[in-house]
Write an enzyme that holds these catalytic residues in place. Structure first.
Site, PDB file in Angstrom:
ATOM      1  CD  GLU A 125      -4.422   5.960   0.356  1.00  0.00           C
ATOM      2  OE1 GLU A 125      -5.315   4.522  -0.417  1.00  0.00           O
ATOM      3  OE2 GLU A 125      -4.622   5.724   2.098  1.00  0.00           O
ATOM      4  CD  GLU A 183     -13.087   6.924  -2.505  1.00  0.00           C
ATOM      5  OE1 GLU A 183     -12.612   6.362  -1.603  1.00  0.00           O
ATOM      6  OE2 GLU A 183     -13.070   6.358  -3.137  1.00  0.00           O
ATOM      7  CD1 TRP A 231      -2.520   2.379   1.498  1.00  0.00           C
ATOM      8  CD2 TRP A 231      -3.575   1.105   0.661  1.00  0.00           C
ATOM      9  NE1 TRP A 231      -3.360   2.643   1.230  1.00  0.00           N
ATOM     10  CE2 TRP A 231      -4.083   1.854   0.556  1.00  0.00           C
ATOM     11  CE3 TRP A 231      -3.874  -0.437  -0.641  1.00  0.00           C
ATOM     12  CZ2 TRP A 231      -5.419   1.989  -0.273  1.00  0.00           C
ATOM     13  CZ3 TRP A 231      -4.689  -0.145  -1.231  1.00  0.00           C
ATOM     14  CH2 TRP A 231      -5.707   0.749  -1.565  1.00  0.00           C
ATOM     15  CG  ASP A 255      -1.618  13.366  -2.508  1.00  0.00           C
ATOM     16  OD1 ASP A 255      -2.291  12.213  -2.247  1.00  0.00           O
ATOM     17  OD2 ASP A 255      -1.439  14.264  -2.949  1.00  0.00           O
TER      18      ASP A 255
END
Length: 377
Positions: free
Chosen positions: A178, A330, A125, A175
């Site tokens: 990502e 989202e 990740w 940030d």
């Protein structure tokens, strides 16, 4: 400033609908909160399921705190403090390395997302992100002040987060989205500063002074390298803006006065379409749709400045995106910035995250700013 029942420019039916959606947002968040206290980013989305972010969770907890659910917010902050306290030795090692003028590799830095038991994920990740640590400090302290909670129970976690930020705040990192690990992002710096200022009162003298010193260094750095044409920028050295930049005004207090005015105006001009706010103009994630949480963030800032009509415009837009079950996604595929990239993300991760608990938490924050949570019981 909040809308009172006597002055709200809402019909009875619309007010009822918006309040019902706040109740539904609280129900969604608390339904999916893990027994250990973590708020999952999304209970169904393939890339988020089973993980909790300090960034998402901090804003979700703020919405829950404003709703008046002290127990749920406390359990999230207990979980966060416990996760960080167990990282004490890792942070001590990072602090020692920086003191010896070593720069630990990104792989050694703390993760941005955790399993519900507080472990790292097993798959790769974009993990070096410092914003969430500052956000959690701000959210926990804000909650404690609002409800008279005993913030001392989280002090060991506070100290770990502060030590980590003091030793890493000046490093480029991913940030909010990502991306772009090579840059120093203004919204990240704003979150760190906001957290350090908020938590300083609970710290021992040495940490207190160090936290406020770094907070001032961040402020000076951003004013020097993160302002173009009078507004804050996406990262140091660019002229672009980002939908996360209003957080540097409210709640984190990095910008005020004309700088705040110009920043909010630039974000609205570049990224707000009909009340929905994009992340940034080059966004290709799911085609670059409009994000509910960013609409709420801009609306929150407008409400704090007394622009209640503007704030209500954003709340109405968010409410219109909820599905028949009251779930908030989202992002939505309206006014896509780069529609040709949408299908590749659907093929990779499936449809957009829905529900996203961060969206629900931000709805609660904006609803509270507009006085609507007064009717929740």
């Amino acid at each position: 400033m909040k809308l009172s029942r006597g002055t709200a420019p809402l019909s009875t039916d619309e007010r009822t609908r918006l309040v019902d959606l706040a109740r539904r947002s609280h129900a969604v968040i608390t339904r999916y909160q893990d027994a250990g206290g973590a708020y999952p980013a999304s209970p169904t989305f393939s890339a988020y399921r089973g993980f909790a972010w300090l960034r998402d969770g901090s804003f979700t907890a703020e919405g829950i705190s404003r709703y008046g659910d002290v127990d749920s917010a406390n359990r999230f902050h207990d979980w966060s403090a416990g996760v960080l306290t167990r990282r004490r030795s890792e942070v001590d090692s990072l602090v020692s390395a920086r003191a010896a003028n070593e720069l630990p590799p990104v792989e050694r830095m703390l993760p941005t997302r955790f399993t519900f038991t507080g472990e790292n994920g097993s798959d790769p990740w974009w993990d070096f992100q410092t914003d969430g640590y500052g956000m959690w400090l701000w959210a926990a302290v804000t909650h404690a002040h609002r409800h008279g909670a005993d913030a001392g129970r989280w002090l060991p976690g506070f100290e770990v987060a502060v030590d980590y930020l003091l030793t890493s705040w000046d490093r480029p990192c991913y940030d909010w989205w990502e991306e772009h690990v090579e840059h120093r992002h203004v919204s990240t710096l704003g979150a760190i500063r906001g957290g350090l200022v908020a938590v300083a009162e609970f710290l021992d003298p040495a940490r207190h002074d160090a936290a406020l010193t770094v907070a001032e260094e961040i402020h000076t750095l951003v004013l020097t390298e993160g302002v173009v044409d009078g507004h804050l920028t996406k990262w140091l050295g660019t002229s672009d803006v980002d939908g996360s930049l209003p957080s540097c005004v409210v709640p984190f207090g990095l910008a005020n006065g004309p700088l705040a005015d110009a920043t909010l105006a630039a974000v609205a001009a570049d990224l707000d379409v009909d009340g929905g706010v994009h992340r940034f103009t080059a966004d290709v994630f799911y085609g670059g749709g409009q994000w509910l949480l960013l609409s709420a963030l801009l609306g929150w800032n407008l409400a704090a400045r007394g622009d209640l009509d503007g704030a209500l415009r954003h709340l109405r837009w968010i409410a219109a995106q909820a599905d028949a079950d009251g779930h908030m996604p989202e992002q939505v595929p309206h006014h896509l910035l780069h529609p040709g990239s949408r299908d590749e993300w659907i093929a990779r991760w499936g449809t957009v995250a829905n529900p996203l608990l961060w969206s629900h938490g931000m709805y609660l924050i904006l609803a509270d700013e507009l006085g609507l949570l007064e009717d929740r019981t």
